[in-house]
Write a protein that holds these residues in place. Sequence first.
Motif, PDB file in Angstrom:
ATOM      1  N   LEU A 173      36.495  46.122  49.112  1.00 45.07           N
ATOM      2  CA  LEU A 173      37.522  45.260  49.040  1.00 45.07           C
ATOM      3  C   LEU A 173      38.780  45.643  48.187  1.00 45.07           C
ATOM      4  O   LEU A 173      38.616  46.176  46.906  1.00 45.07           O
ATOM      5  N   THR A 174      39.806  45.998  48.715  1.00 43.00           N
ATOM      6  CA  THR A 174      41.163  46.424  47.926  1.00 43.00           C
ATOM      7  C   THR A 174      41.466  45.324  46.901  1.00 43.00           C
ATOM      8  O   THR A 174      41.063  43.942  47.110  1.00 43.00           O
TER       9      THR A 174
ATOM     10  N   GLU B  82      46.932  42.701  50.054  1.00 47.91           N
ATOM     11  CA  GLU B  82      46.085  43.106  51.465  1.00 47.91           C
ATOM     12  C   GLU B  82      44.719  42.953  51.608  1.00 47.91           C
ATOM     13  O   GLU B  82      44.098  42.868  52.686  1.00 47.91           O
ATOM     14  N   ALA B  83      44.128  42.634  50.642  1.00 49.29           N
ATOM     15  CA  ALA B  83      42.533  42.223  50.640  1.00 49.29           C
ATOM     16  C   ALA B  83      42.410  40.945  51.375  1.00 49.29           C
ATOM     17  O   ALA B  83      41.394  40.806  52.068  1.00 49.29           O
TER      18      ALA B  83
ATOM     19  N   GLU C 283      42.015  42.192  54.953  1.00 47.61           N
ATOM     20  CA  GLU C 283      40.631  42.854  54.911  1.00 47.61           C
ATOM     21  C   GLU C 283      39.697  41.981  54.953  1.00 47.61           C
ATOM     22  O   GLU C 283      38.816  41.990  56.054  1.00 47.61           O
TER      23      GLU C 283
ATOM     24  N   LEU D 230      46.454  50.314  54.640  1.00 54.02           N
ATOM     25  CA  LEU D 230      45.008  49.706  55.110  1.00 54.02           C
ATOM     26  C   LEU D 230      45.024  49.339  56.597  1.00 54.02           C
ATOM     27  O   LEU D 230      43.893  49.604  57.122  1.00 54.02           O
ATOM     28  N   ASN D 231      46.164  49.274  57.320  1.00 47.46           N
ATOM     29  CA  ASN D 231      45.962  48.855  58.628  1.00 47.46           C
ATOM     30  C   ASN D 231      45.713  50.218  59.309  1.00 47.46           C
ATOM     31  O   ASN D 231      44.719  50.206  60.504  1.00 47.46           O
TER      32      ASN D 231
ATOM     33  N   LEU E  30      42.045  50.399  58.617  1.00 45.64           N
ATOM     34  CA  LEU E  30      41.166  49.528  59.670  1.00 45.64           C
ATOM     35  C   LEU E  30      41.150  49.919  60.934  1.00 45.64           C
ATOM     36  O   LEU E  30      40.221  49.509  61.667  1.00 45.64           O
TER      37      LEU E  30
END
Length: 261
Positions: free
Chosen positions: A184-185, A189-190, A193, A236-237, A240
């Motif tokens: 987990l960031t 942004e978490a 996620e 992050l995107n 993901l």
Amino acid sequence: MPSSDSTYMSPTDTMNILKRLKCCVIIPCYDNVGTVRDVAERALKFCYNVIVVDDGSTDGSASALQGISSRVIMHDRNRGKGQALKTGLRAAASLGFERAITLDSDGQHYPEDIPAFAAALDMHPDSMLVGCRNLRHENMPGGNTFANRFSNFWFKVQTGKRLSDTQCGFRLYQLRKLGSMALLTSRYEAELELLVFQCWKGVYIQEIPIQVYYPPQSQRITHFRPFRDFLRITILNIVLCVLAILYGHPRRLLAKARWHA
């Protein structure tokens, strides 16, 4: 101010449902001395167990919480909202809770909407519940609306599912479906996620209409750093999307095949 949702129930009924289904409330906090105590006290009217995670506040937020019956966990320094959520969720699981409602400490979320979450949870105890704000609110920052649409689009790409408000932090998590949260960031942004991971693990996600308060620009306190945090969300995107190809979509297709077998 109570929710306008037709499923509103009394504080006592709400408390009983959350207690029976082993659900607590988690409030991450960073430099919200003017609002955190009020938010926590209002949440305590609907839930016996409230956990506040003070993420290294320097404005006296921790002192403002003295004397209330919530559990307060302190970070020695600011580590980010994602880390505060991770601390709170892990603490809740270690205390035996199976579910947790999260809401912000800045006063934007109304604890009076917790009964709507309890009513939906009572009907669908294995679901993840996500607050759905009115994105046409008169004081809604324009950048928030764009960021939410951006996030909604990528969530659809990564999961195959459509949500109208993927950035709302007023949520109910299924703790047994979170795993170790090791990847987990640590910052805003978490929450995206966590949402994607719960979806990949087959958790049914239901939206709950909620109220939101945005003060005038001159009174607004935000820790969002537009360029840096938007860059982190973009990175992050990308990650993901790669994971969706390698893991998320194959798992979803396998689950569908098993369902129809």
